[in-house]
Design a protein around this motif. Sequence first.
Motif, PDB file in Angstrom:
ATOM      1  N   LEU A  69       0.809  -1.215   0.000  1.00 12.00           N
ATOM      2  CA  LEU A  69       0.000   0.000   0.000  1.00 12.00           C
ATOM      3  C   LEU A  69       0.845   1.268   0.000  1.00 12.00           C
ATOM      4  O   LEU A  69       0.366   2.333  -0.377  1.00 12.00           O
ATOM      5  N   ILE A 205      -6.179   1.579  -2.037  1.00 14.35           N
ATOM      6  CA  ILE A 205      -7.459   1.213  -1.411  1.00 14.35           C
ATOM      7  C   ILE A 205      -8.619   1.768  -2.223  1.00 14.35           C
ATOM      8  O   ILE A 205      -9.624   1.081  -2.471  1.00 14.35           O
ATOM      9  N   LYS A 206      -8.490   3.029  -2.660  1.00 14.34           N
ATOM     10  CA  LYS A 206      -9.540   3.626  -3.490  1.00 14.34           C
ATOM     11  C   LYS A 206      -9.714   2.862  -4.797  1.00 14.34           C
ATOM     12  O   LYS A 206     -10.823   2.735  -5.311  1.00 14.34           O
ATOM     13  N   ALA A 337      -2.667  -2.473  -5.260  1.00 17.62           N
ATOM     14  CA  ALA A 337      -3.963  -2.891  -4.709  1.00 17.62           C
ATOM     15  C   ALA A 337      -4.145  -4.401  -4.829  1.00 17.62           C
ATOM     16  O   ALA A 337      -4.553  -5.077  -3.871  1.00 17.62           O
TER      17      ALA A 337
END
Length: 422
Positions: A69, A205-206, A337
């Motif tokens: 991340l 994450i988005k 991701a």
Amino acid sequence: MSQPSAGAQSPFKQPKAVWAVAFACVVSFMGIGLVDPILPAISADLHASPSQVTLLFTSYLVVTAVAMLVTGFVSSRIGAKRTLIAGLVLIVVFSALAGTSGSISGIIGFRAGWGLGNALFIATSLAVIVASASGGLGGAIIAYESALGLGIAVGPLLGGLLGDISWRGPFYGVAVLMAIALIATITLVKPQPKPARKTSIADPIKALRHRGLLVMSLTALCYNWGFFTVLGYAPFPMHLSAMRLGLVFTGWGLLVAVFAVFGAPWLQRRLGLARTLYFNLALFAVDVLVIAIFVNSQATLIVAVIVAGVFIGVNNTVTTQAVMMVAPVERPVASAAYGFVRFIGGGLAPFAAGKMAEHANIHVPFAVGAAAIALGIGVLAVGHRDLARAERNQAEVDAEAAGGQADAEVTEAAEAGSGSGS
């Protein structure tokens, strides 16, 4: 899927920078299978249960997953080359420290540090190879998967050879080889300009809000659960020496390499991307189910584990291409991701397998692994439309690469995430 033209450039004709990073990838991926032959020896020497020893996988892969991340955040600020170097330095240091450790908790902790370096290196290395390789996205991924397959094949052999002397040997071996890779990276990979847009920690994450990427990532989580159940726990019921375990997993790794580089493209040309994934996952689930049923038969277990390399090799290449094509975000962000989700599955599976075997029986962890892969097929079906779109995109990219045209989207995406320019 389109047929590549006869004049398409070979994926093996690459710039020196690609081969420098690919060599480092080989050594990095050796770290995955390297510990397989020495798991029973570590268990016996340090008086640790199998589930404790499998934490060597869990700490390594879970830390790799979480660290994925932040790889884009780091790389977009200090550049790809410095990120690669930072990852390599961490791997050299922590693999050497693991070799000096006198306790199972110490090795687990040092493997976690190794996983942090691995995350920085893996995410950035793919972006650099994609940006620098000739032959478009297909050529870049084949170069990357060749390195992955070779590393997975050689890792168990080196682990068996050095592990026959001492279980500490493989850790020192990786430290030495990664030091060589570090020198090659410093020498041959040119400094990269920093990207115009800096990646935030929240971007990966988005990105998972996009259905196609989320579906592929969850499918990979299920698949990796089965994959790392086999990789992390199968050595215990085999009851073999370190050298013989090394040979078994070298045979497995060779099939991973061959089918990643040659089998996956062949199947895609004949079946297409979606059908290749469905077909391959179904066969892999059956193979792991065979392990679950016949785990007490040493010969059957060995053959089934080696054969699993076929399905793992195909899946690695095809899934990586699908993720790169289905994600409506920059490819380094998509890679981070995807890596975060799939490595979580790979990290938890070996430890869970050890616990299930201790509290139930040796058949259960592999049965659960087969069920997880089957569940992955169902998850994949939810994103069938996205797979169809990915297949069309892949055909267009292959046609452009075969015609000698640059894949502008590949170059732009790779530069955005890694500062890569060729």
